[in-house]
Design an enzyme around this catalytic site. Structure first.
Site, PDB file in Angstrom:
ATOM      1  N   ARG A   1     -16.156  18.151   3.949  1.00 46.29           N
ATOM      2  CA  ARG A   1     -15.192  18.660   4.779  1.00 46.29           C
ATOM      3  C   ARG A   1     -14.528  17.419   5.187  1.00 46.29           C
ATOM      4  O   ARG A   1     -13.154  17.645   5.986  1.00 46.29           O
ATOM      5  CB  ARG A   1     -15.750  19.151   6.066  1.00 46.29           C
ATOM      6  CG  ARG A   1     -16.484  20.590   5.885  1.00 46.29           C
ATOM      7  CD  ARG A   1     -16.937  20.998   7.218  1.00 46.29           C
ATOM      8  NE  ARG A   1     -16.249  20.942   8.232  1.00 46.29           N
ATOM      9  CZ  ARG A   1     -15.135  21.874   8.637  1.00 46.29           C
ATOM     10  NH1 ARG A   1     -14.873  23.101   7.661  1.00 46.29           N
ATOM     11  NH2 ARG A   1     -14.402  21.784   9.574  1.00 46.29           N
TER      12      ARG A   1
ATOM     13  N   PHE B   1     -17.784  13.697  16.138  1.00 46.82           N
ATOM     14  CA  PHE B   1     -18.540  14.949  15.120  1.00 46.82           C
ATOM     15  C   PHE B   1     -17.634  15.059  13.923  1.00 46.82           C
ATOM     16  O   PHE B   1     -18.390  14.614  12.931  1.00 46.82           O
ATOM     17  CB  PHE B   1     -17.921  16.225  15.893  1.00 46.82           C
ATOM     18  CG  PHE B   1     -18.831  16.425  17.335  1.00 46.82           C
ATOM     19  CD1 PHE B   1     -19.782  17.233  17.160  1.00 46.82           C
ATOM     20  CD2 PHE B   1     -18.509  15.854  18.489  1.00 46.82           C
ATOM     21  CE1 PHE B   1     -20.695  17.031  18.420  1.00 46.82           C
ATOM     22  CE2 PHE B   1     -19.046  16.017  19.654  1.00 46.82           C
ATOM     23  CZ  PHE B   1     -20.081  16.875  19.497  1.00 46.82           C
ATOM     24  N   GLU B   2     -16.494  15.145  13.677  1.00 43.99           N
ATOM     25  CA  GLU B   2     -15.971  15.189  12.402  1.00 43.99           C
ATOM     26  C   GLU B   2     -14.696  14.440  12.361  1.00 43.99           C
ATOM     27  O   GLU B   2     -13.437  14.776  12.915  1.00 43.99           O
ATOM     28  CB  GLU B   2     -15.521  16.470  11.809  1.00 43.99           C
ATOM     29  CG  GLU B   2     -16.834  17.403  11.485  1.00 43.99           C
ATOM     30  CD  GLU B   2     -16.343  18.721  10.752  1.00 43.99           C
ATOM     31  OE1 GLU B   2     -16.976  19.009   9.712  1.00 43.99           O
ATOM     32  OE2 GLU B   2     -15.355  19.353  11.237  1.00 43.99           O
ATOM     33  N   GLN B   3     -14.990  13.225  11.859  1.00 49.44           N
ATOM     34  CA  GLN B   3     -13.700  12.235  11.726  1.00 49.44           C
ATOM     35  C   GLN B   3     -13.439  11.771  10.304  1.00 49.44           C
ATOM     36  O   GLN B   3     -14.345  11.353   9.622  1.00 49.44           O
ATOM     37  CB  GLN B   3     -13.813  11.011  12.719  1.00 49.44           C
ATOM     38  CG  GLN B   3     -12.723   9.841  12.639  1.00 49.44           C
ATOM     39  CD  GLN B   3     -13.012   8.516  13.397  1.00 49.44           C
ATOM     40  OE1 GLN B   3     -12.366   7.812  13.463  1.00 49.44           O
ATOM     41  NE2 GLN B   3     -14.154   8.735  14.302  1.00 49.44           N
TER      42      GLN B   3
END
Length: 539
Positions: free
Chosen positions: A356, A377-379
């Site tokens: 992702r 979280f999503e970096q």
């Protein structure tokens, strides 16, 4: 000679393991994924990264873990024909609680396959596993006492409430029998990082004390009985730079001992420990906590001492085999064209779902813009360790077409969410595609984002942009080239803040500086950015 540090850059909390003629060091990775770095050597002089075993969701998921949490102080051992790796996943840093969960994984080879984890306990961090000569196994960890004022970057000794010991039943996969607090530490306080080994009928306990900063130390104690009582080393500490501010290796602590076999029932003894190299004239260590090795001797009193005397770690110590030279520092140039896998020096943050964040397309490393720089979280950030006080990093952003200022991609000198500098390609209304600088210079606790570039620099609407960061000790200068040659971009920035001690101070964070590529898209549009190459050039 062994030239320290043997593992430069962010490689803290070394667990030192010998299997025959092979040596391994496992180090903490905190919020960086995959978890735990394992290096290998056959001469103690030159080391190579051979794996990061915690690499799938069933073993480790760090999404939501705060900065400087995650994988703390692993312990690597070998027994019963397999490797054993013990580690902590720390879920909280601020406040009185730590929420530190301890696990064990095993593998028949250092290359794996590594098992899914078995949960052990959560009573404290820095776990280790001791394999006694009678075949029984014992689990150790420090005991965390939340009933103190020890919060965030201000550790207090009462929170570190001693070293716990309990038997581990490998067959049932659980702890059994009573829990014993075997050692409360010395007057230095903050006892943690326990490792046990046995020699000449003595149980030797090696611990870390004094915190992760400039008062750090390796402490030793021993007992004829596993459960104690343990008497402390006559000098209390085997290694420490706390009383030697001029020493090149500072912050020395958290060690583990390995004994070599000379084939005659004896052999030399070495101790691996963490250390830091502050920039000259500062108390800031951008390279973070690194790993060094010291040669030791056993005294007539059966206590361990540094071979060169005193407690201050040496930069150079004799290797087991003469004539082995450390490999020189050299540039590392990486092309992502036809690159089959992410080069081994790179890591990302927190998530076990890297697809992702990034993909190798055959022509580039493609980063997909996700959450903001500094997200827990999503970096989308792929980076490597800073290993040198002075270096140049270059990357080519081959393709990136933002259409809103919420989209950006570029090059970053990064520590955590409140300590970073980034040169990015983004969008500005009325101008189009532009260069900008984002900076969060450790302004604790506000963590305000700054924009050091007075006016955004217009770029062509399409085409590659080369980006570079020149770091010389405390100074960072960005450069860019969009077809007109390299030119400096923006003011000289403070590179020293991208360090353990930057911002809130020496105990506030304890990983190390990275340099790498990032992309974010806070619109939720998942705009992609293609990076063609990345070079790390030590100076």
């Amino acid at each position: 000679m062994i030239r320290n540090p043997v593992l430069p850059g962010f490689n803290p909390d070394p667990s030192f393991c010998r299997v025959g003629d092979d040596f391994y060091i496992a180090t903490s990775t905190f919020e960086w994924y995959p978890g735990v770095q394992i290096h290998h050597s056959r001469d103690l002089v030159n080391w190579a990264l051979v794996g990061r075993p915690l690499n799938r969701r069933s073993q480790l998921d760090l999404r939501g873990n705060p900065d400087s949490c995650g994988v703390w102080a692993p312990c690597l051992s070998y027994a019963d024909g397999q490797f054993w790796l013990v580690y902590t996943d720390v879920k909280r840093f601020e406040g009185n609680f730590k929420d530190a969960h301890n696990y064990i994984v095993t593998a028949p080879s250092i290359d794996g396959p590594w098992s899914d984890p078995v949960y052990v306990n959560s009573s404290g961090f820095d776990p280790s596993l001791f394999h006694d000569s009678d075949g029984r196994k014992w689990f150790l960890n420090m005991l965390w006492n939340h009933r103190t004022g020890s919060i965030g970057g201000s550790p207090k000794a009462p929170a570190f409430d001693g070293i716990l010991l309990q038997e581990w039943d490998a067959a049932s996969g659980k702890l059994v029998g009573p829990v014993t607090n075997i050692y409360k530490g010395t007057s230095l306080g903050l006892v943690e990082g326990p490792h046990l080994f046995k020699r000449k009928g003595w149980y030797y306990l090696v611990t870390a004390e004094g915190g992760t900063g400039y008062g750090h130390a390796v402490t030793m104690a021993r007992s004829r009985e596993l459960h104690g009582p343990y008497e402390t080393h006559p000098h209390q500490h085997v290694v420490s730079s706390k009383d030697a501010p001029e020493a090149p290796l500072q912050r020395a602590g958290h060690g583990q001992v390995v004994e070599l076999d000379d084939g005659k029932g004896g052999g030399s003894t070495y101790l691996a420990h963490l250390c830091g190299r502050p920039l000259p004239g500062t108390l800031r260590s951008p390279r973070g906590r690194e790993t060094a090795i010291q040669k030791c001797i056993w005294g007539e009193d059966d206590w361990l001492y540094l071979e060169h005397g005193g407690m201050v770690p040496a930069v150079e110590v004799p290797a087991p085999v003469a004539g082995v030279e450390p490999e020189p520092r050299k540039p590392i140039r990486r092309s992502f064209v036809d690159c089959p896998a992410l080069p081994p020096e790179f890591q990302w943050l927190r998530t076990p779902e890297p697809d992702r964040l990034f993909q190798l397309t055959g022509g580039a490393l493609r980063l997909t813009g996700r959450e903001s720089v500094g997200s827990w979280f999503e970096q989308s950030l792929v980076a490597r360790r800073q290993e040198d006080a002075s270096f140049r990093a270059e990357t080519t952003l081959a393709s990136f077409a933002p259409d809103t200022y919420q989209q950006a991609a570029g090059l970053t000198h990064y520590y955590n969410r409140h300590k970073f500098h980034a040169l990015v390609v983004t969008w500005q209304d009325g101008i189009g595609r532009v260069l900008s600088i984002l900076s969060c210079p450790g302004d604790w606790p506000d963590n305000r984002l700054e924009f050091p570039l007075a006016e955004a620099i217009k770029l062509p609407d399409i085409g590659p942009v080369r980006l570079a960061a020149d770091v010389h000790g405390v100074a960072l200068q960005f450069f860019a080239d969009w077809g007109l040659g390299w030119r400096p971009i923006g003011p000289v920035l403070d590179a020293s803040v991208i360090s353990d001690e930057g911002g809130r101070g020496e105990h506030g964070s304890f990983t190390g500086a990275f340099v790498g590529m990032l992309a974010f898209d806070t619109s939720g549009g998942a705009r992609t950015a293609d990076f063609e190459r990345f070079d790390y050039l030590p100076k």
